[in-house]
Motif scaffolding. Structure first.
Motif, PDB file in Angstrom:
ATOM      1  N   PHE A 123       0.819  -1.214   0.000  1.00 28.48           N
ATOM      2  CA  PHE A 123       0.000   0.000   0.000  1.00 28.48           C
ATOM      3  C   PHE A 123       0.854   1.266   0.000  1.00 28.48           C
ATOM      4  N   ASP A 124       0.733   2.151   1.014  1.00 24.80           N
ATOM      5  CA  ASP A 124       1.402   3.448   0.983  1.00 24.80           C
ATOM      6  C   ASP A 124       2.899   3.374   1.245  1.00 24.80           C
ATOM      7  N   ILE A 178       2.859  -0.889  -5.901  1.00 26.47           N
ATOM      8  CA  ILE A 178       2.426  -1.816  -4.863  1.00 26.47           C
ATOM      9  C   ILE A 178       2.600  -3.245  -5.372  1.00 26.47           C
ATOM     10  N   TRP A 215     -11.157   1.939  -2.735  1.00 30.20           N
ATOM     11  CA  TRP A 215     -11.223   1.498  -1.341  1.00 30.20           C
ATOM     12  C   TRP A 215     -11.463   2.656  -0.387  1.00 30.20           C
ATOM     13  N   PHE A 227      -4.795  -3.704   1.310  1.00 31.84           N
ATOM     14  CA  PHE A 227      -3.450  -3.139   1.248  1.00 31.84           C
ATOM     15  C   PHE A 227      -2.518  -3.896   0.296  1.00 31.84           C
ATOM     16  N   TRP A 228      -2.723  -5.208   0.193  1.00 31.75           N
ATOM     17  CA  TRP A 228      -1.730  -6.010  -0.539  1.00 31.75           C
ATOM     18  C   TRP A 228      -2.333  -7.337  -0.955  1.00 31.75           C
ATOM     19  N   CYS A 249      -6.538  -3.620   5.718  1.00 29.17           N
ATOM     20  CA  CYS A 249      -6.700  -2.666   6.825  1.00 29.17           C
ATOM     21  C   CYS A 249      -8.164  -2.770   7.247  1.00 29.17           C
TER      22      CYS A 249
END
Length: 563
Positions: free
Chosen positions: A36-37, A84, A325, A341-342, A363
């Motif tokens: 993700f981030d 990502i 999302w 996230f992944w 998350c």
């Protein structure tokens, strides 16, 4: 009854910290892919290590901590962080990059416990917030990646702890100055990491107004002049520690930020020609030309500081409004939406038996934690309104106020020392509950006016306040009642006193547990923890990214909106 002696209280704090370290650092190097981030923050770390200017919408402190850990771990900035799911090279010490979040996530747990105690909560009630955070998937995920949310949350909690702790001391005393300085450090951590951390300033301001009112009332017996003088002195110190200190560090963070980024980089397109002229290697200007020299002389530090902050504000306002999302503020308390996230697609993330690739990191909150927290503000407001309308009787004396074990000078728990006068602790707990409710609203409802895309994790600061408020509600709803009286344990039988001798050196005797005023509270907290741990075990594969079958994955996505 010395059930909660000082060393046992410290033992609880150490135990929470160790549990936090275990859950946050376990499998920290997994997955070896960008999650993700991390796609953004990994690039920021590269910028610091290479000295190349970049642009972000947040203040730099959280990123600086990530870069420091990466540097100490020997990272050279070689990972592209291009997308990502990108594979992370074997030479990249990914655990070092994720370690700051994990360490801060673990430190948050004992700090939450200390904050609850400082707010006047009983020991079992004060354990609720840290245990909920320990067993929550969303808090866990956010404290296991190359992100800065853990720094923000730690700062918000540190401010609360310092503010609540300061109430135990006379204004301007040594203990008061120490506690207020801690609150200022918390504000600094929060504000210098994300602008949403300014909520800590608002909460500290509300607490300061309450404290200054108490100071004025208490000093009025010496005359109005003495009262105004006392309030003025306290106000000056509060401004210095709670406003000027964070502002000074905020400016220093940007000074360090500019010093570490002397070269041109991927973020220069956001800046003016004057700003870019100060960067080495910028192609927009010929560095040998007189114009470049003149432009570079124009923006001094304050000019660059002002321009970068203005650009950050503008970029925040221009963030896109939609994301697959993304979620809205009203969906957060009941956790109606998650964030994927992944997704593990490579061979290491497949199940050996089936070859399926259902490895995911979501998350997502633990339902029991979020739904309990959602109920806390409503119950607190309902009870407060009932008392104000006279439906319930006035606050009764709290039986726990006769327990001398809660006092522990020097570790902050003196702020929660039980008061033999009766209802003083309950009244203080109610006032602090109102402050927590205000903090919950301050951290949540501004998102009503935010037009940019937002995600579930933006609710975590408000959730932190709701979980502490849950402890307040717990103490007000669950009476301080022993499970058994002395005679029920066989006071007439001399042999009864010897049944727990062997364990007495390490654990409270059975008699003390069952006859302690908080016995019922301990029992209920134990049941709550059992449920939280069971739900955590069920949902934890979504935090750690463990491969599972489609059926097992689907069984954990209870709502269609989570998928």
């Amino acid at each position: 009854m010395k059930i909660m002696t000082p060393w046992r209280l410290r033992g609880l704090s150490v135990g929470l910290f160790l549990l936090g370290l275990f859950t946050r650092f376990a499998l920290l190097g997994y997955p070896r892919q960008v999650v993700f981030d991390e796609y953004h923050f990994g690039k920021f770390v590269n910028g610091y290590l290479r000295g190349e200017f970049f642009f972000d919408i947040h203040p730099p402190l959280g990123r600086l901590l990530l870069a420091l850990s990466a540097y100490l771990g020997g990272y050279d900035g070689s990972q592209p962080w291009a997308k990502i799911g990108e594979e992370i090279g074997s030479d990249v010490p990914i655990a070092w990059l994720r370690a700051p979040s994990a360490l801060q996530g673990a430190a948050l747990l004992p700090l939450l416990f200390a904050t609850g105690r400082a707010a006047g909560l009983s020991v079992p009630a004060a354990l609720l917030a840290p245990l909920c955070v320990l067993f929550d998937i969303c808090f866990l995920v956010e404290s296991r990646l190359v992100l800065t949310d853990a720094t923000l949350l730690l700062g918000l909690c540190l401010q609360l702890y310092g503010s609540f702790s300061s109430d135990a001391f006379p204004a301007l005393s040594r203990g008061w100055l120490k506690s207020t300085a801690i609150a200022g450090i918390g504000i600094t951590l929060a504000v210098c990491t994300k602008w949403t951390g300014t909520s800590a300033v608002a909460v500290a301001g509300l607490h300061s107004l309450l404290s200054l009112t108490r100071t004025f009332t208490g000093s009025r017996v010496n005359g109005r002049t003495a009262a105004f003088r006392a309030v003025g002195g306290e106000a000056v110190v509060r401004v210095g520690l709670l406003l000027l200190l964070p502002l000074l560090v905020y400016v220093c963070c940007f000074a360090l930020h500019f010093w570490l980024l002397p070269k041109t980089g991927r973020g220069v397109s956001f800046m003016t020609r004057e700003f870019r002229a100060t960067l080495e290697g910028d192609e927009a200007l010929d560095p040998t030309s007189p114009l470049a020299a003149d432009l570079a002389a124009l923006p001094d530090f304050w000019g660059k500081f002002y321009e970068l902050n203005a650009r950050m504000l503008s970029a925040n306002a221009k963030l896109k409004r939609e994301h697959s999302w993304g979620s809205r503020w009203y969906e957060w308390p009941l956790m109606m939406r998650s964030v994927l996230f992944w997704v593990g697609k490579a061979e290491p993330y497949k199940l050996p038996a089936t070859g399926q690739t259902f490895a995911r990191i979501y998350c997502i909150g633990s339902p029991a934690v979020w739904w309990l927290a959602a109920a806390a503000p409503t119950v607190f407001v309902a009870r407060a309104l009932s008392r104000l309308m006279g439906i319930l009787s006035p606050l009764p004396p709290d039986p726990t106020t006769s327990d001398p074990d809660a006092s522990d000078p020097g570790d902050g728990s003196e702020a929660t020392g039980y008061d033999p006068e009766g209802g003083a602790v309950a009244r203080r707990r109610f006032v602090n509950g109102c402050l927590l409710l205000a903090g919950y609203v301050i951290n949540w409802l501004p998102f009503v006016m935010v037009d940019r895309v937002a995600f579930l994790y933006h609710f975590l600061p408000a959730l932190l306040f709701a979980l502490l408020l849950l402890g307040v509600v717990f103490d007000s709803v669950v009476p301080s009642t022993p499970l058994l009286g002395d005679r029920d344990l066989g006071d007439d039988d001399p042999s009864a006193a010897t049944t727990t001798t062997a364990a007495a050196a390490f654990l409270p005797p059975l008699r003390e547990i069952q006859t302690h005023p908080d016995a019922l509270r301990w029992l209920l907290v134990g049941l709550i923890v059992y449920v939280l741990a069971a739900i955590f075990a069920f949902f934890s594969p979504l935090a750690y990214g463990n491969p599972m079958t489609f059926e097992n994955l689907n069984a954990r996505l209870w709502l269609r909106s989570w998928e």
